[in-house]
Design an enzyme around this catalytic site. Structure first.
Site, PDB file in Angstrom:
ATOM      1  CB  ILE A   1       6.045   3.642 -23.606  1.00 41.99           C
ATOM      2  CG1 ILE A   1       5.709   5.110 -23.262  1.00 41.99           C
ATOM      3  CG2 ILE A   1       7.679   3.659 -24.200  1.00 41.99           C
ATOM      4  CD1 ILE A   1       6.159   5.558 -22.182  1.00 41.99           C
ATOM      5  CG  ASP A   2       1.691   6.569 -24.371  1.00 39.27           C
ATOM      6  OD1 ASP A   2       2.494   6.460 -23.533  1.00 39.27           O
ATOM      7  OD2 ASP A   2       1.333   7.515 -25.316  1.00 39.27           O
TER       8      ASP A   2
ATOM      9  CG  HIS B   1      10.983  11.335 -20.336  1.00 38.05           C
ATOM     10  ND1 HIS B   1      10.716  12.413 -19.408  1.00 38.05           N
ATOM     11  CD2 HIS B   1      10.638  11.626 -21.662  1.00 38.05           C
ATOM     12  CE1 HIS B   1       9.901  13.286 -20.323  1.00 38.05           C
ATOM     13  NE2 HIS B   1       9.739  12.794 -21.413  1.00 38.05           N
TER      14      HIS B   1
ATOM     15  CG  ASP C   1      -2.253   7.614 -31.741  1.00 43.87           C
ATOM     16  OD1 ASP C   1      -1.363   8.165 -31.223  1.00 43.87           O
ATOM     17  OD2 ASP C   1      -3.440   7.443 -30.912  1.00 43.87           O
TER      18      ASP C   1
END
Ligand code: F6P
Length: 360
Positions: free
Chosen positions: A141-142, A284, A117
């Site tokens: 990934i969120d 990560h 975003d």
């Protein structure tokens, strides 16, 4: 076939698995279906900011290996807002016109921006200011981009976190320990919720649901009473302390990073329940490695759909995944609504139905 085009693609924000699969799909569709040229822009907007712009021509027969490759061959950045860009002398400068100039110098008719975003908001602002024909593809990934049920990279991260839980189960049971797995996700608990259910966690803590240490310890004690002397806790990095403070560290560049809630919980749980605790911070690892089959599919479908949108000259839109269909929506609509976990979500109900403690 329509008018000949030269299009650009850049990857922006934190990397994740599936970015290279998008690049491959865009090149194959643009070259193969439409006969267009594709330029890969290096290091996101930094490549356009450079003079001359840093870009490489991507060709159909040279992108096959990208389907399974982690990271992004184009490079990326999640720093340096171009509207207030940190210069070597410590000042902040608006570099937006340099980026717009780079786009026009490359002679591009359209740009595909793959980002979360934050990146999509920046790219849109640049596009509006500089007449860039932009199409967005959501990745993170969120999984927190509005309007899309899935973003590229999320499924792979969930697979990695689930595998970590599977592994932690055995060692937790062998030592009668409470194992805490801290996962990423920024302010959204999607990774913890999905992996927690898939990996059989006993406690799932996400930023969207307030918790108490007492509730968590009750679950651990109930399990002990049933003869289960170990427990598995998964926690999102943005979960706050009992006092409501996020756990963050400031790096030497003055940037704040979430991290450390796992260690905080380990100490609190150990004090309150007497259980021996250990913490794993996945970090990560969740962003690296081979993309899962689902991320490869999503990346490929998004890449093709983005090129088709350019063919229809439908710009300022982002491709999204809704009810197993690709739907394009205005970028402003997708970035205008942050997609956290809905506390009435099916998976929240599923977790509660299983007796998983959500901390409340
Ligand atoms: O947005 C993706 C993400 O991996 C978050 O889950 C995490 O908080 C952050 O990026 C880490 O950023 P960095 O790569 O700068 O450490």
């Amino acid at each position: 076939m329509g008018e000949y085009k030269r299009i650009g693609i850049l990857t922006s924000g934190g990397d994740c698995a599936g970015l290279n699969a998008v690049i491959r799909a865009v090149v194959r569709c643009a070259n193969g279906k439409y006969g267009w040229e594709v330029w890969g822009i290096c290091r996101s907007t930094l490549g356009l900011m450079s003079s001359p712009p840093e870009a490489i021509k991507l060709e159909f027969d040279k992108v096959d290996h990208l389907l399974t490759m982690g990271g992004t061959v184009l490079g990326t950045t999640n720093k340096g807002n171009p509207f207030a860009f940190p210069m070597a002398d410590g000042s902040l400068r608006d570099r937006s016109e340099d980026i717009i100039e780079g786009y026009h110098q490359l002679g591009l008719s359209a740009l595909i921006g793959v980002g979360g975003d934050g990146s999509l908001a920046i790219l849109r602002k640049l596009a509006q200011q500089g007449g860039i024909n932009l199409v967005g593809i959501p990745k993170t990934i969120d999984n927190d981009v509005g309007s899309t049920e899935r973003s590229i990279g999320f499924d792979t991260a969930v697979n990695i976190a689930t595998e970590a839980l599977d592994r932690l189960h055995f060692t937790a049971a062998s030592h009668n320990r409470v194992m805490i797995l801290e996962v990423m996700g920024r302010d959204a608990g999607h990774i913890a919720l999905n992996a927690g259910i898939a990996g059989g966690a006993n406690v799932i803590l996400i930023p969207e649901i307030p918790y108490t240490i007492e509730n968590v310890c009750r679950k651990i004690r109930n399990r002990q009473a049933m003869g289960k002397n170990f427990s598995i806790v998964i926690v999102s990095e943005a979960v706050c302390t009992a006092e409501g403070n996020p756990v963050k560290n400031m790096d030497r560049f003055g940037e704040c990073r979430l991290g450390g809630i796992g260690q905080y919980l380990a100490e609190e749980i150990s004090i309150a329940s007497g259980a021996e605790t250990r913490v794993t911070v996945l970090g990560h690892v969740q962003r690296g490695g081979l993309p899962s089959p689902l991320d490869r599919l999503l990346a490929t479908a998004f890449g093709v759909a983005a090129v088709d949108l350019i063919a229809e000259e439908k710009y300022d839109r982002v491709v999204t995944w809704q009810n197993r269909e690709i739907v394009s929506v205005p970028i402003a609509e997708a970035i205008g609504q942050y997609r956290a976990v809905d506390t009435n979500d099916t998976l929240v109900k599923t977790a509660r139905g299983l007796g998983i403690c959500l901390g409340d």
